[in-house]
Design an enzyme around this catalytic site. Structure first.
Site, short mmCIF file in Angstrom:
data_model
loop_
_atom_site.label_atom_id
_atom_site.label_comp_id
_atom_site.label_asym_id
_atom_site.label_seq_id
_atom_site.Cartn_x
_atom_site.Cartn_y
_atom_site.Cartn_z
N TYR B 223 0.84 -1.20 0.00
CA TYR B 223 0.00 0.00 0.00
C TYR B 223 0.88 1.25 0.00
O TYR B 223 1.99 1.23 0.54
CB TYR B 223 -0.92 -0.01 1.23
N GLU B 370 15.09 6.06 -4.37
CA GLU B 370 15.44 4.80 -5.02
C GLU B 370 16.53 4.10 -4.23
O GLU B 370 16.53 2.88 -4.08
CB GLU B 370 15.91 5.06 -6.46
N ARG B 480 15.24 -0.62 -20.38
CA ARG B 480 16.18 0.41 -19.94
C ARG B 480 17.34 0.43 -20.92
O ARG B 480 17.67 -0.59 -21.54
CB ARG B 480 16.65 0.15 -18.52
N ALA B 481 17.98 1.57 -21.05
CA ALA B 481 19.13 1.70 -21.96
C ALA B 481 20.14 2.64 -21.33
O ALA B 481 19.77 3.62 -20.70
CB ALA B 481 18.66 2.26 -23.30
N ARG B 482 21.43 2.29 -21.46
CA ARG B 482 22.50 3.17 -20.96
C ARG B 482 23.77 2.86 -21.70
O ARG B 482 23.85 1.86 -22.42
CB ARG B 482 22.69 2.95 -19.47
N TYR B 498 31.23 4.02 -7.96
CA TYR B 498 29.82 3.73 -7.63
C TYR B 498 29.48 3.99 -6.16
O TYR B 498 30.11 3.45 -5.26
CB TYR B 498 29.55 2.27 -8.00
N HIS B 499 28.52 4.86 -5.94
CA HIS B 499 28.00 5.16 -4.59
C HIS B 499 29.04 5.78 -3.66
O HIS B 499 28.91 5.68 -2.43
CB HIS B 499 27.37 3.93 -3.95
N SER B 574 9.16 -33.70 -15.52
CA SER B 574 9.20 -33.50 -16.96
C SER B 574 8.93 -32.04 -17.30
O SER B 574 8.11 -31.39 -16.65
CB SER B 574 8.15 -34.38 -17.64
N ASP B 607 -5.01 -3.50 -27.34
CA ASP B 607 -5.23 -3.99 -25.97
C ASP B 607 -4.62 -5.38 -25.81
O ASP B 607 -4.03 -5.70 -24.78
CB ASP B 607 -6.73 -4.02 -25.63
N HIS B 630 6.10 -11.74 -11.61
CA HIS B 630 6.28 -12.04 -13.03
C HIS B 630 6.85 -13.45 -13.15
O HIS B 630 7.93 -13.73 -12.66
CB HIS B 630 7.23 -11.01 -13.65
N LYS B 640 20.39 -11.78 -7.04
CA LYS B 640 19.39 -10.73 -7.01
C LYS B 640 19.46 -9.75 -8.18
O LYS B 640 18.43 -9.24 -8.60
CB LYS B 640 19.55 -9.98 -5.69
#
Lengths: 691, 691
Positions: B223, B370, B480-482, B498-499, B574, B607, B630, B640
């Site tokens: 929520y 994020e 996504r693209a980079r 990084y970070h 199977s 649709d 998914h 991960k």
């Protein structure tokens, strides 16, 4: 004007429905017992398929699933005995109901049993626990100081779903309880020898005793029971009772010489016996015990739905569904064939009109294995969930079309209220002496919605029939309509011959609806619902009615909480967020309603209407019930048949009274209020302009 | 022709994007630290809102949520000590990174820490556990016979998400383990004194150590974290580690005189130190222990998303989303502002084109928090789930736009493959000396998808950025693209700074993309994706690519299972049902593809295209992870960052090797195969004619 779809076509469609045809359909499909999973029920499915094709549907298919069913053992009958101190059976309950006249030679009548009962031959003293509700077990233990552990429990039918009685017994008595289950079915004993009513028929109520909570097939929860589908072991199956259960009729029940305390009046039924709580028998029979002999088998069995379609002309990817079950405990004269005959006539009439086509696709369904836990309809919903979620406009349920001789009964989602009123004004009353009176007037006169409004009463959808997966799991706008009894004077639950061998064609033909006009009126109601939903340019769903209902439900659940005003202050529980969400929804609904007047993007608006009901679905489900996902309507855990509004909050409040940790319980109330408020806000958002 | 939406408008839109503008946006939004929940990050949000309005969006709003964040205690710093036998701290790790040139006076730089670490000051011997994966802990315990209970564990960064390292440690060591966390960040030490690269910067990697599995705000799973939302207590919060965790740089790590066994080569990093496993230090320092001093606080804090919209002209109720985060650990020169600058330029360019409108609504999002677990994007997804489920066409993620200087990197759902290839053929390579060469050719030359096909490599979406709730929970087609590094030669994870505090504007301006042409190329890729998805009459989603991918994934997961061929026979496992589902999907996809050639009901077909990705969502979620839903793509529990195909089956197979009850484990494999086969069948059904 918006609700068009051509009045001429509607009139043709409704006029085409004929009483004599409905009578013929009912006669045809009630000659033989057709329990789910039997050959005869497959034969009827094939016949329905063939006739639907002849009626002109675009496609008709049989859709099989392999689900867990439960049958008595043919060589070892189920019964209850009284045994003496030597272990001799001095009395046995009857093994079958006396067969009604005209059906004497019929084979394959399954005797009364509790489907999915555990096997076993436990012995013990009897304890009577009224309806077997949570509060009954509490009263027994706390006020009457009777411990049910190790006892055999006897409960009367009514108030809650029989499967829940078994669940409560299990929870109350901890692990060593053994339960059995008696029908004190008041008036269960209408024997259908023509015109004859009496109260010692020997009838008893069949029925499943599962606690499925919408899971469908117990071995494949969440997924359709196809050939390749993984199945849980029986011990992991959903909702299977772990104790023996058995139904008996009152003619057997009065033979039990119950002893012990006299119960309060609220525990006494209408039987002319002296009600006692036990444990055990009267002094004269103190040494006698009760023994259950239950040999019922669970087995994975193939069932068949019949699915017919009329392809929509302009929006083939929008579905309106009319579905009802076909399987019956025995003949199914009322349950379900009075409903199935009505569906059959609706299909016949629709087929005659295919020179024009409905705007949207109509799907007709003859479900199997409803009596074993709504299995056919739920498996098909699981199989087609992704399509239904995106495309289903509405689901109209078609179980028994008649359960009394008094007036119309409608349970539906609030957005269908207006449509129901509109169409019943166009349909004639089927009652003698009401020529020229509309069904609406006839209904209104008999059952005014006094507390709420001056209109015929419409109730909330509860549970216990095939709409469940469509409405409570998937969030598809749903409704049902049937003819019913006068609740004020006829106080028994369902109807006297419910789930007995006496549900025959004759009981309808001679007793409930000799002219078949009542069934025709129900056919017209169900048919007109389908017609408008499939044919109107703008979907006939009323968002303002939903707004009004939500505000009322919020008031009423808050009022329920007010019983505990002090605690609410202590734990700082407030319903303000829910009231405010209801107001917000009303504003959004009004705005939407106004924009409808100048609608120019029909499909955009229709999608908003269609998806409104979906917006009330919480993908996480209600606590502990992942397949009950409708935040506004679901059966309470404590009152399985009745649809409660805000069931999450309701259940949390119910638990307050017996909580060992009130702070934690009130915390759960707060959590449920927050979820409800969020859901109503989110539903409101779906009605605002889309960008 | 179908992919129209006017090529002229597309060209104008892409040509309008300018390198100097992107540089300016990046400069502007990286001057000050803007950690989630701080005033500066709100200021940037307000500035973005103002500028998006000026650029011409139809609406821009700030959307706040109150989520759990975690900050170091300002008066009690976090550090790790070596303590002697008297308890004196003889060495302390550094409290901060040396600040890069030009930023000396800047305040509010948060020191390196592990966000959401538990507090505590545990003492113990160190044990080195390589990357801290399941298999590393097993190897340690089973082969090296070292028990980690009561120890402090040191692991190197890489391979799996840092939060998972903490989770594995907890599970391995039972309840008494204490863990801390070292960055052996190879090359972490690029100090951004201009043009200078060296390896002793003193840098360390910030980051959260949650195990959220897509839940969003730990206190409000499922929520949105609004004012009225019920919040769990901290102890019930999702994914909060129960042990102290802290990151250190290699300059501190080399001061730990680890003793004990020499590990296998696969456990040795590239640091010039002698790798030892422990427990504890070398003999000279045997009496010394390690003490962690962790005082980090969790607190509910307000965060702000910025949401901008361009209203679609013909289908306002269809949404194409471009979203990326704004919050940064410090300056965010790369992560995320290289991406946010690209979004900003996309909005500017889109705003100039509003004389015509896209067919569908475009939503631009600047997400907050994020870095604390994808909180801003997930809360907004929860808040809008009902709308997004019905209306979202695609989600394009816009985190860091550059992590290397080599070539393009694209991760996306299979149905976007074709579109990605098509558009990169229309975009120029940003590389020096490649004038007249398309981005597609440049990319293809550098990273051919050899094993699978002769085309540039496109990878599966994994996790670790804001697309997660949209793709893995809601089933919205995502990509996504980079710009990226050369994986063959640059073997460190992510990128060296990084970070760390060294992620500045200068590192991009002087090192990664001095001309800003690479960032412009990324802007054009992201922009062209959005443009086509919002403007094409027929949605540019390719169902045949999905069919090809599904068949490949089925082959590859079945091959993984073949490692256990004997057991598969014993337990009758199977993959046939999955293969057959893949074939069925292919047939449906081909049929759909053919019908597209003669499409006449555009919205019906669109649709079907839009809802195809949704069909892969299982409302029940993956086992134990209700928010990863998914069935085809999700991070494995064991890996991960990488998106696995058929993650349910993958995880079940992974567990086989360490199972105490192989029959039960293989049962779970079978169950997962059945779920996957059903889901692929159900998705195939969505592609067949709707009635």
């Amino acid at each position: 004007a918006n609700n068009s779809g051509s009045n001429k076509h509607l009139t043709e469609f409704l006029d085409e429905m004929r009483s004599d045809q409905i009578r013929e359909h009912l006669r045809k499909f009630t000659r033989l017992p057709h329990l789910a999973g039997t050959e005869q029920n497959l034969k009827y499915a094939e016949q329905i398929k063939k006739e639907w094709q002849e009626f002109g549907l675009d496609s008709v298919e049989m859709v099989p699933y392999d689900v867990l069913l439960s049958y008595p053992n043919k060589t070892q009958p189920n019964y209850i005995s009284i045994v003496d101190h030597l272990g001799n059976e001095v009395f046995n309950t009857s093994l079958a109901e006396p067969v009604p006249e005209g059906y004497e030679g019929v084979s394959n009548i399954v005797p009364p049993y509790s489907a999915f009962s555990a096997k076993g031959q436990p012995e013990g003293d009897l304890v009577y626990v009224n309806y077997g509700r949570t509060e009954d077990f509490f009263q027994l233990e706390r006020e009457m100081k009777i411990n049910v552990t190790g006892k055999i429990v006897i409960v009367r039918y009514g108030k809650i779903f029989r499967g829940n009685k078994v669940g409560k017994a299990l929870r109350s008595g901890h692990i060593h309880v053994v339960v059995f289950h008696v029908i004190y079915q008041r008036l269960s004993a209408i024997i259908c020898r023509p015109h004859e009513l009496n109260t010692d028929s020997g009838g008893a109520q069949r029925g499943n005793v599962l606690n499925l909570n919408g899971a469908g097939d117990p071995l494949t929860p969440g997924y359709p029971a196809k050939e390749y589908t993984y199945r849980f072991d029986l011990v992991e199956g959903v909702g299977l009772p772990k104790i023996p259960v058995h139904p008996i009729g009152f003619h057997d029940a009065i033979r039990l010489n119950m002893g012990g305390q006299i119960p309060p009046n609220s525990w006494k039924g209408a039987l002319n016996v002296s009600y006692r709580i036990g444990p055990g028998f009267t002094d004269d029979f103190k040494s006698q015990k009760v023994r259950m002999n239950i040999h019922t088998n669970n087995q994975v069995t193939r069932i068949y739905n019949v699915i017919g379609r009329i392809r929509g002309s302009l929006e083939p990817d929008r579905y309106v569904i009319l579905g009802g079950h076909r399987d019956a405990w025995v003949f199914g004269g009322i349950d379900p064939m009075s409903g199935a005959a009505v569906v059959h006539e609706t299909v016949r009439s629709a087929g005659r009109l295919l020179s024009w086509r409905p705007r949207r696709t109509i799907i007709f369904a003859s479900w199997d294995a409803e009596e074993f836990g709504l299995l056919g309809s739920t498996e098909w919903a699981e199989d087609n969930a992704k399509l239904l979620q995106e495309r289903a406009v509405a689901y109209i349920n078609a179980d028994s079309a008649i359960e009394g001789m008094y007036t119309l009964r409608v349970d539906c989602t609030p957005s269908l209220h207006t449509l129901v009123y509109d169409i019943t004004k166009q349909i004639a009353s089927p009652e003698e002496g009401e020529e020229g009176v509309s069904l609406y007037e006839s209904w209104h006169k008999r059952d005014n919605w006094t507390n709420d409004r001056n209109a015929p009463r419409i109730s909330k959808l509860g549970s216990g029939s095939d709409f469940e997966a469509y409405f409570i799991r998937l969030g598809i706008a749903s409704g049902r309509a049937r003819y019913t009894k006068n609740k004020k004077t006829e106080k028994y639950s369902s109807y006297p011959v419910y789930h007995s061998v006496y549900e025959t064609f004759e009981i309808v033909d001679k007793f409930y609806d000799a002219s078949f006009k009542r069934l025709r009126a129900v056919a017209q109601v169900r048919g007109a619902l389908i017609f408008h939903l499939a044919c109107s340019e703008l979907l006939p769903l009323d968002v303002m009615e939903y707004a009004d209902s939500l505000r009322k439900y919020a008031q009423s659940i808050a009022q329920l909480a007010q019983r505990h005003q002090d605690e609410m202050e202590t734990y700082m529980v407030s319903f303000d967020s829910l009231f405010s969400a209801g107001e917000n929804f009303t504003v959004a609904a009004k705005g939407f309603h106004e924009r409808l007047q100048t609608v120019n993007r029909l499909r955009v608006m229709n999608d908003q209407l269609m998806y409104l009901e979906r917006a009330f679905i919480d993908p996480l489900g209600l606590p502990g019930r992942p397949f009950y996902r409708h935040v506004i309507f679901a059966p309470s855990s404590h009152n399985k048949y009745a649809g409660e509004s805000f069931p999450g909050i309701y259940d949390a409040l119910f638990d307050i009274e017996n909580s060992a940790d009130p702070e934690k319980s009130w915390d759960e109330v707060k959590r449920q209020i927050s979820i409800a408020a969020f859901t109503v806000h989110a539903a409101a958002m779906t009605l605002t302009p889309p960008a």
